[in-house]
Motif scaffolding. Structure first.
Motif, PDB file in Angstrom:
ATOM      1  N   MET A 199     -18.279  -6.154  -9.910  1.00 46.72           N
ATOM      2  CA  MET A 199     -17.434  -6.949  -9.048  1.00 46.72           C
ATOM      3  C   MET A 199     -18.250  -7.613  -7.942  1.00 46.72           C
ATOM      4  SD  MET A 199     -13.859  -6.780  -8.124  1.00 46.72           S
ATOM      5  CE  MET A 199     -13.064  -7.801  -6.952  1.00 46.72           C
ATOM      6  N   SER A 200     -19.295  -6.924  -7.478  1.00 44.44           N
ATOM      7  CA  SER A 200     -20.079  -7.503  -6.395  1.00 44.44           C
ATOM      8  C   SER A 200     -20.936  -8.670  -6.882  1.00 44.44           C
ATOM      9  CB  SER A 200     -20.945  -6.438  -5.735  1.00 44.44           C
ATOM     10  OG  SER A 200     -21.894  -5.958  -6.659  1.00 44.44           O
ATOM     11  N   ARG A 201     -21.323  -8.673  -8.169  1.00 36.49           N
ATOM     12  CA  ARG A 201     -22.131  -9.786  -8.660  1.00 36.49           C
ATOM     13  C   ARG A 201     -21.360 -11.094  -8.678  1.00 36.49           C
ATOM     14  NH1 ARG A 201     -25.394  -6.855 -13.466  1.00 36.49           N
ATOM     15  NH2 ARG A 201     -27.013  -5.968 -12.167  1.00 36.49           N
ATOM     16  N   PRO A 202     -20.111 -11.134  -9.207  1.00 40.83           N
ATOM     17  CA  PRO A 202     -19.374 -12.400  -9.139  1.00 40.83           C
ATOM     18  C   PRO A 202     -19.119 -12.838  -7.703  1.00 40.83           C
ATOM     19  CG  PRO A 202     -18.345 -10.952 -10.749  1.00 40.83           C
ATOM     20  CD  PRO A 202     -19.402 -10.161 -10.031  1.00 40.83           C
ATOM     21  N   LEU A 203     -18.864 -11.875  -6.813  1.00 41.96           N
ATOM     22  CA  LEU A 203     -18.609 -12.215  -5.412  1.00 41.96           C
ATOM     23  C   LEU A 203     -19.860 -12.798  -4.770  1.00 41.96           C
ATOM     24  CD1 LEU A 203     -16.416 -12.135  -3.280  1.00 41.96           C
ATOM     25  CD2 LEU A 203     -17.247  -9.890  -2.610  1.00 41.96           C
ATOM     26  N   SER A 204     -21.019 -12.205  -5.031  1.00 47.66           N
ATOM     27  CA  SER A 204     -22.254 -12.737  -4.452  1.00 47.66           C
ATOM     28  C   SER A 204     -22.618 -14.075  -5.093  1.00 47.66           C
ATOM     29  CB  SER A 204     -23.392 -11.735  -4.589  1.00 47.66           C
ATOM     30  OG  SER A 204     -23.696 -11.508  -5.948  1.00 47.66           O
ATOM     31  N   ALA A 205     -22.335 -14.239  -6.378  1.00 46.53           N
ATOM     32  CA  ALA A 205     -22.599 -15.514  -7.037  1.00 46.53           C
ATOM     33  C   ALA A 205     -21.708 -16.606  -6.448  1.00 46.53           C
ATOM     34  CB  ALA A 205     -22.364 -15.392  -8.541  1.00 46.53           C
ATOM     35  N   LEU A 206     -20.449 -16.259  -6.169  1.00 48.43           N
ATOM     36  CA  LEU A 206     -19.532 -17.221  -5.561  1.00 48.43           C
ATOM     37  C   LEU A 206     -20.003 -17.595  -4.165  1.00 48.43           C
ATOM     38  CD1 LEU A 206     -16.804 -18.774  -5.606  1.00 48.43           C
ATOM     39  CD2 LEU A 206     -15.781 -16.727  -4.621  1.00 48.43           C
ATOM     40  N   SER A 207     -20.441 -16.605  -3.395  1.00 43.26           N
ATOM     41  CA  SER A 207     -20.886 -16.891  -2.032  1.00 43.26           C
ATOM     42  C   SER A 207     -22.144 -17.753  -2.023  1.00 43.26           C
ATOM     43  CB  SER A 207     -21.100 -15.594  -1.251  1.00 43.26           C
ATOM     44  OG  SER A 207     -22.189 -14.885  -1.778  1.00 43.26           O
ATOM     45  N   ARG A 208     -22.986 -17.650  -3.065  1.00 42.09           N
ATOM     46  CA  ARG A 208     -24.165 -18.506  -3.125  1.00 42.09           C
ATOM     47  C   ARG A 208     -23.789 -19.949  -3.428  1.00 42.09           C
ATOM     48  NH1 ARG A 208     -26.729 -15.717  -7.289  1.00 42.09           N
ATOM     49  NH2 ARG A 208     -26.287 -13.616  -6.659  1.00 42.09           N
ATOM     50  N   LEU A 254     -20.991 -21.448  -2.413  1.00 42.35           N
ATOM     51  CA  LEU A 254     -20.248 -22.026  -1.307  1.00 42.35           C
ATOM     52  C   LEU A 254     -21.179 -22.426  -0.177  1.00 42.35           C
ATOM     53  CD1 LEU A 254     -17.282 -19.487  -1.089  1.00 42.35           C
ATOM     54  CD2 LEU A 254     -17.214 -21.791  -2.041  1.00 42.35           C
ATOM     55  N   THR A 255     -20.821 -23.513   0.494  1.00 36.70           N
ATOM     56  CA  THR A 255     -21.561 -23.889   1.689  1.00 36.70           C
ATOM     57  C   THR A 255     -21.239 -22.893   2.798  1.00 36.70           C
ATOM     58  OG1 THR A 255     -19.805 -25.308   2.530  1.00 36.70           O
ATOM     59  CG2 THR A 255     -21.435 -26.326   1.060  1.00 36.70           C
ATOM     60  N   ARG A 256     -22.020 -22.946   3.851  1.00 34.52           N
ATOM     61  CA  ARG A 256     -21.794 -22.008   4.947  1.00 34.52           C
ATOM     62  C   ARG A 256     -20.420 -22.222   5.578  1.00 34.52           C
ATOM     63  NH1 ARG A 256     -25.069 -21.030  10.536  1.00 34.52           N
ATOM     64  NH2 ARG A 256     -23.547 -19.563  11.333  1.00 34.52           N
ATOM     65  N   ASP A 257     -20.024 -23.475   5.783  1.00 33.92           N
ATOM     66  CA  ASP A 257     -18.715 -23.750   6.380  1.00 33.92           C
ATOM     67  C   ASP A 257     -17.587 -23.188   5.526  1.00 33.92           C
ATOM     68  OD1 ASP A 257     -19.780 -25.017   8.557  1.00 33.92           O
ATOM     69  OD2 ASP A 257     -19.556 -27.037   7.717  1.00 33.92           O
ATOM     70  N   LYS A 258     -17.704 -23.366   4.216  1.00 29.52           N
ATOM     71  CA  LYS A 258     -16.659 -22.866   3.318  1.00 29.52           C
ATOM     72  C   LYS A 258     -16.606 -21.338   3.330  1.00 29.52           C
ATOM     73  CE  LYS A 258     -16.354 -26.704   0.097  1.00 29.52           C
ATOM     74  NZ  LYS A 258     -16.398 -27.123  -1.314  1.00 29.52           N
ATOM     75  N   SER A 259     -17.756 -20.695   3.271  1.00 30.36           N
ATOM     76  CA  SER A 259     -17.753 -19.230   3.244  1.00 30.36           C
ATOM     77  C   SER A 259     -17.253 -18.655   4.559  1.00 30.36           C
ATOM     78  CB  SER A 259     -19.132 -18.682   2.879  1.00 30.36           C
ATOM     79  OG  SER A 259     -20.078 -19.036   3.857  1.00 30.36           O
ATOM     80  N   ASP A 260     -17.627 -19.288   5.689  1.00 29.47           N
ATOM     81  CA  ASP A 260     -17.127 -18.821   6.985  1.00 29.47           C
ATOM     82  C   ASP A 260     -15.621 -19.001   7.100  1.00 29.47           C
ATOM     83  OD1 ASP A 260     -19.671 -18.098   7.726  1.00 29.47           O
ATOM     84  OD2 ASP A 260     -19.963 -19.766   9.133  1.00 29.47           O
ATOM     85  N   PRO A 314     -27.417 -13.815   8.037  1.00 32.04           N
ATOM     86  CA  PRO A 314     -27.659 -12.568   7.311  1.00 32.04           C
ATOM     87  C   PRO A 314     -26.600 -12.370   6.221  1.00 32.04           C
ATOM     88  CG  PRO A 314     -27.560 -12.178   9.681  1.00 32.04           C
ATOM     89  CD  PRO A 314     -27.153 -13.585   9.445  1.00 32.04           C
ATOM     90  N   PRO A 315     -26.895 -11.538   5.246  1.00 28.01           N
ATOM     91  CA  PRO A 315     -25.900 -11.261   4.207  1.00 28.01           C
ATOM     92  C   PRO A 315     -24.630 -10.663   4.814  1.00 28.01           C
ATOM     93  CG  PRO A 315     -28.031 -10.266   3.665  1.00 28.01           C
ATOM     94  CD  PRO A 315     -28.139 -10.815   5.031  1.00 28.01           C
ATOM     95  N   LEU A 316     -23.549 -10.791   4.080  1.00 27.92           N
ATOM     96  CA  LEU A 316     -22.244 -10.318   4.548  1.00 27.92           C
ATOM     97  C   LEU A 316     -22.295  -8.836   4.898  1.00 27.92           C
ATOM     98  CD1 LEU A 316     -19.250 -10.864   5.086  1.00 27.92           C
ATOM     99  CD2 LEU A 316     -18.819 -10.382   2.671  1.00 27.92           C
ATOM    100  N   ARG A 317     -22.980  -8.052   4.109  1.00 29.31           N
ATOM    101  CA  ARG A 317     -23.069  -6.612   4.359  1.00 29.31           C
ATOM    102  C   ARG A 317     -23.668  -6.323   5.734  1.00 29.31           C
ATOM    103  NH1 ARG A 317     -24.971  -2.138   0.199  1.00 29.31           N
ATOM    104  NH2 ARG A 317     -23.510  -3.402  -0.947  1.00 29.31           N
ATOM    105  N   ARG A 318     -24.710  -7.047   6.095  1.00 31.58           N
ATOM    106  CA  ARG A 318     -25.341  -6.836   7.395  1.00 31.58           C
ATOM    107  C   ARG A 318     -24.408  -7.257   8.530  1.00 31.58           C
ATOM    108  NH1 ARG A 318     -30.860  -9.303   7.710  1.00 31.58           N
ATOM    109  NH2 ARG A 318     -31.252  -7.708   6.152  1.00 31.58           N
ATOM    110  N   ARG A 319     -23.664  -8.354   8.335  1.00 34.72           N
ATOM    111  CA  ARG A 319     -22.719  -8.795   9.365  1.00 34.72           C
ATOM    112  C   ARG A 319     -21.601  -7.776   9.549  1.00 34.72           C
ATOM    113  NH1 ARG A 319     -21.124 -14.388   7.150  1.00 34.72           N
ATOM    114  NH2 ARG A 319     -22.181 -13.625   5.315  1.00 34.72           N
ATOM    115  N   VAL A 320     -21.135  -7.200   8.449  1.00 32.49           N
ATOM    116  CA  VAL A 320     -20.098  -6.165   8.536  1.00 32.49           C
ATOM    117  C   VAL A 320     -20.637  -4.948   9.287  1.00 32.49           C
ATOM    118  CG1 VAL A 320     -18.711  -4.535   7.187  1.00 32.49           C
ATOM    119  CG2 VAL A 320     -18.827  -6.928   6.495  1.00 32.49           C
ATOM    120  N   LEU A 321     -21.874  -4.554   8.987  1.00 33.66           N
ATOM    121  CA  LEU A 321     -22.470  -3.400   9.680  1.00 33.66           C
ATOM    122  C   LEU A 321     -22.620  -3.652  11.179  1.00 33.66           C
ATOM    123  CD1 LEU A 321     -25.143  -2.235   7.079  1.00 33.66           C
ATOM    124  CD2 LEU A 321     -22.993  -1.106   7.692  1.00 33.66           C
TER     125      LEU A 321
END
Length: 193
Positions: A1-10, A12-18, A161-168
């Protein structure tokens, strides 16, 4: 599940992902209100957030003010028709929920992102009008962590930074604030009624 999510985030532009991160955090805050708000408010909110998500994915233009103004006036009229007032706990919460949903369709500047985040922080508190259970507290702590993550995402310039680091980082901020919150809980006077 994390691979499709990370592939999707790659992809997307930064504005879209934010923006999608903010939409997800706002949904976490708004969803518990569906249990006590009129169904039309929850459906309007859900449709508005879905509309915003589609705009983000497709990269289309935001709706003009000539579309949003009648919709927001109709929503305000609906709140007045439902509650017979625009003031008070239930009417005020309904207005805030609709305000956050419509503000998502009106975000043009970075300042608008912060307005949505701060309105969501305020709506976190309104959840406690209806339930003060441990489950509600846990859900709201998770919602605050998601809002902090979204807010942090807007702060970065350059590489993000990656989403995981921002969450931490958001969780660490909550951990640092927890002792102050506990102290205020015991020291701050509580008004009955």
């Amino acid at each position: 599940m994390s691979r499709p999510l990370s592939a999707l985030s790659r992809k997307l532009t930064r504005d879209k992902s934010d923006t999608l991160l903010l939409l997800g955090a706002a949904l976490m805050v708004l969803a518990p209100h569906a249990l006590h708000l009129p169904p039309w408010v929850s459906l309007t909110c859900a449709a508005t957030l879905l509309w915003r998500a589609l705009i983000t994915f497709r990269g289309t233009r935001m709706p003009p003010g000539l579309v949003l103004l009648p919709l927001s006036l109709a929503a305000m009229g609906g709140v007045f028709a439902t509650f017979h007032t625009l003031l008070g706990k239930d009417a005020g919460v309904a207005m805030l929920v609709l305000l956050v949903a419509f503000k998502m369709l009106e975000m043009h500047a970075r300042r608008d992102l912060f307005v949505v985040v701060f309105l969501c922080f305020f709506l976190v508190l309104t959840n406690f009008f209806y339930s003060q259970s441990i489950a509600t507290a846990i859900a709201m702590v998770v919602s605050v962590a998601a809002l902090l993550t979204a807010q942090l995402s807007f702060q970065y310039t350059g590489a993000v930074p990656p989403l995981r680091r921002r969450v931490l980082v958001a969780v660490k901020m909550l951990g640092l604030a927890a002792p102050v919150a506990v102290a205020l809980f015991f020291v701050f006077p509580r008004v009955q009624g």
